[in-house]
Design an enzyme around this catalytic site. Sequence first.
Site, PDB file in Angstrom:
ATOM      1  N   ARG A 127      -5.049  -0.131  -6.614  1.00  0.00           N
ATOM      2  CA  ARG A 127      -4.119   0.717  -6.254  1.00  0.00           C
ATOM      3  C   ARG A 127      -3.704   1.592  -7.517  1.00  0.00           C
ATOM      4  O   ARG A 127      -2.930   2.800  -6.747  1.00  0.00           O
ATOM      5  CB  ARG A 127      -3.004  -0.176  -6.061  1.00  0.00           C
ATOM      6  CG  ARG A 127      -3.306  -1.269  -4.998  1.00  0.00           C
ATOM      7  CD  ARG A 127      -2.028  -1.843  -4.765  1.00  0.00           C
ATOM      8  NE  ARG A 127      -2.729  -3.575  -4.302  1.00  0.00           N
ATOM      9  CZ  ARG A 127      -2.186  -3.250  -2.679  1.00  0.00           C
ATOM     10  NH1 ARG A 127      -2.148  -2.665  -2.094  1.00  0.00           N
ATOM     11  NH2 ARG A 127      -2.794  -4.602  -1.647  1.00  0.00           N
ATOM     12  N   THR A 129      -0.576  -2.977  12.857  1.00  0.00           N
ATOM     13  CA  THR A 129       0.066  -3.043  12.111  1.00  0.00           C
ATOM     14  C   THR A 129       1.786  -1.995  12.228  1.00  0.00           C
ATOM     15  O   THR A 129       2.472  -2.858  12.841  1.00  0.00           O
ATOM     16  CB  THR A 129       0.080  -2.994  10.380  1.00  0.00           C
ATOM     17  OG1 THR A 129      -1.527  -3.765  10.247  1.00  0.00           O
ATOM     18  CG2 THR A 129       0.743  -3.761   9.760  1.00  0.00           C
ATOM     19  N   ASP A 174      -4.500   2.781  11.177  1.00  0.00           N
ATOM     20  CA  ASP A 174      -5.759   2.684  10.996  1.00  0.00           C
ATOM     21  C   ASP A 174      -6.557   1.995  12.181  1.00  0.00           C
ATOM     22  O   ASP A 174      -6.239   3.075  13.271  1.00  0.00           O
ATOM     23  CB  ASP A 174      -6.746   1.307  10.030  1.00  0.00           C
ATOM     24  CG  ASP A 174      -8.203   1.103  10.154  1.00  0.00           C
ATOM     25  OD1 ASP A 174      -8.821   2.415  10.335  1.00  0.00           O
ATOM     26  OD2 ASP A 174      -8.878   0.341   9.413  1.00  0.00           O
ATOM     27  N   THR A 175      -6.167   0.907  12.137  1.00  0.00           N
ATOM     28  CA  THR A 175      -6.242   0.956  13.966  1.00  0.00           C
ATOM     29  C   THR A 175      -5.289   0.709  14.692  1.00  0.00           C
ATOM     30  O   THR A 175      -5.065   0.695  15.847  1.00  0.00           O
ATOM     31  CB  THR A 175      -6.298  -1.067  14.677  1.00  0.00           C
ATOM     32  OG1 THR A 175      -5.385  -1.746  13.491  1.00  0.00           O
ATOM     33  CG2 THR A 175      -7.922  -1.784  13.842  1.00  0.00           C
ATOM     34  N   GLY A 176      -4.461   0.877  14.066  1.00  0.00           N
ATOM     35  CA  GLY A 176      -2.575   1.344  14.352  1.00  0.00           C
ATOM     36  C   GLY A 176      -1.986  -0.065  14.988  1.00  0.00           C
ATOM     37  O   GLY A 176      -0.496   0.094  15.106  1.00  0.00           O
ATOM     38  N   LYS A 203      -6.377   7.398  10.598  1.00  0.00           N
ATOM     39  CA  LYS A 203      -7.709   7.046  10.777  1.00  0.00           C
ATOM     40  C   LYS A 203      -8.108   7.357  12.635  1.00  0.00           C
ATOM     41  O   LYS A 203      -7.731   6.251  12.699  1.00  0.00           O
ATOM     42  CB  LYS A 203      -8.377   6.388   9.739  1.00  0.00           C
ATOM     43  CG  LYS A 203      -8.308   6.175   9.059  1.00  0.00           C
ATOM     44  CD  LYS A 203      -9.350   5.002   8.052  1.00  0.00           C
ATOM     45  CE  LYS A 203     -10.170   4.521   6.879  1.00  0.00           C
ATOM     46  NZ  LYS A 203     -10.156   3.453   6.263  1.00  0.00           N
ATOM     47  N   ASP A 259      -5.905  -0.641  -1.496  1.00  0.00           N
ATOM     48  CA  ASP A 259      -6.683  -1.509  -2.404  1.00  0.00           C
ATOM     49  C   ASP A 259      -8.274  -1.875  -1.844  1.00  0.00           C
ATOM     50  O   ASP A 259      -8.386  -2.082  -0.608  1.00  0.00           O
ATOM     51  CB  ASP A 259      -5.621  -2.756  -2.650  1.00  0.00           C
ATOM     52  CG  ASP A 259      -5.737  -3.045  -0.730  1.00  0.00           C
ATOM     53  OD1 ASP A 259      -4.959  -2.789  -0.447  1.00  0.00           O
ATOM     54  OD2 ASP A 259      -5.464  -4.751  -1.274  1.00  0.00           O
ATOM     55  N   GLY A 315       0.748  -1.280  -0.207  1.00  0.00           N
ATOM     56  CA  GLY A 315      -0.315  -0.090   0.004  1.00  0.00           C
ATOM     57  C   GLY A 315       0.950   1.466   0.026  1.00  0.00           C
ATOM     58  O   GLY A 315       0.573   1.995  -0.319  1.00  0.00           O
TER      59      GLY A 315
HETATM   60  P1  IMP Z   1      -4.284  -1.080  10.387  1.00  0.00           P
HETATM   61  O1  IMP Z   1      -5.798  -1.105  11.234  1.00  0.00           O
HETATM   62  O2  IMP Z   1      -3.875   0.302  11.259  1.00  0.00           O
HETATM   63  O3  IMP Z   1      -3.322  -2.014  11.428  1.00  0.00           O
HETATM   64  O4  IMP Z   1      -4.004  -0.751   9.556  1.00  0.00           O
HETATM   65  C1  IMP Z   1      -3.765  -2.070   8.273  1.00  0.00           C
HETATM   66  C2  IMP Z   1      -3.840  -2.510   7.273  1.00  0.00           C
HETATM   67  O5  IMP Z   1      -4.996  -1.749   6.758  1.00  0.00           O
HETATM   68  C3  IMP Z   1      -3.679  -0.169   6.266  1.00  0.00           C
HETATM   69  O6  IMP Z   1      -1.758  -0.625   5.989  1.00  0.00           O
HETATM   70  C4  IMP Z   1      -4.118  -1.001   4.825  1.00  0.00           C
HETATM   71  O7  IMP Z   1      -3.172  -1.663   4.196  1.00  0.00           O
HETATM   72  C5  IMP Z   1      -5.052  -1.728   5.310  1.00  0.00           C
HETATM   73  N1  IMP Z   1      -6.090  -0.751   5.122  1.00  0.00           N
HETATM   74  C6  IMP Z   1      -6.640   0.579   6.226  1.00  0.00           C
HETATM   75  N2  IMP Z   1      -7.832   1.413   5.616  1.00  0.00           N
HETATM   76  C7  IMP Z   1      -7.651   0.593   4.957  1.00  0.00           C
HETATM   77  C8  IMP Z   1      -8.595   1.623   3.482  1.00  0.00           C
HETATM   78  O8  IMP Z   1      -9.742   2.345   4.084  1.00  0.00           O
HETATM   79  N3  IMP Z   1      -8.708   1.036   2.171  1.00  0.00           N
HETATM   80  C9  IMP Z   1      -8.021   0.031   1.762  1.00  0.00           C
HETATM   81  N4  IMP Z   1      -6.318  -0.548   3.130  1.00  0.00           N
HETATM   82  C10 IMP Z   1      -6.712  -0.215   4.340  1.00  0.00           C
HETATM   83 MG    MG Z   2      -0.369  -0.622   5.045  1.00  0.00          MG
END
Ligand code: IMP
Ligand code: MG
Length: 181
Positions: free
Chosen positions: A166, A108, A104-106, A132, A160, A47
């Site tokens: 993408r 990763t 997003d959730t943080g 987010k 994606d 991404g």
């Molecule tokens: P996390 O939830 O912060 O661990 O985010 C994990 C991954 O979820 C990100 O690196 C993206 O690959 C994917 N992701 C989160 N939000 C979106 C979105 O709105 N569109 C597409 N992929 C997303």
């Molecule tokens: Mg990512």
Amino acid sequence: MSISLPDICAEVLLDEGLIAARVAEMGRQITEAHAGKTVHLVTVLKGGLFFLADLARAIDLDVRLDFLAVSPYAPGQGGVVRVTKDLDDDIADRVVILVEDVIDTGLTVNYVRTMLEERGPADLEIATLLDKPGRRIAPVPIDYVGFEMGDRFLVGYGLDLDGRFRNLRCIASLRDDVVLG
Ligand code: IMP
Ligand code: MG
């Protein structure tokens, strides 16, 4: 030439010009913050690819690029991800910036940050194009944020839906019927 917006998209939230202007600004910030230094940009595939490519060219320093790939965490595993491709370079004593498409959730980025921290970089910062904050589970210290977004699922500029879209130059939200199935 521009790629036509797929009909699953509801709205263009960030167009190409807006993204380019903000990425240029972030590049200037990073250049000022690390004047005279070598900066290692580390991105999690796939991404962050387009953001990395544009951000790297907006930084007027000695820049090195490196890549990590991780498999997504399984629900309920506390954000544990599996590294499927490790960095090529040793980052000990280096200035490292972890470059993300979206936090997003943080979960990763937190996992990856801890892993990189254990390798003893001189400095470890986080740059994300999109934040987010409303969906955060794990608090993340973010040094450079492009845009704060709401809770909607987004596609384009690296983001994606099942591997598609993408290559859109803009960032768009999806139609509700696509999101809800
Ligand atoms: P996390 O939830 O912060 O661990 O985010 C994990 C991954 O979820 C990100 O690196 C993206 O690959 C994917 N992701 C989160 N939000 C979106 C979105 O709105 N569109 C597409 N992929 C997303
Ligand atoms: Mg990512």
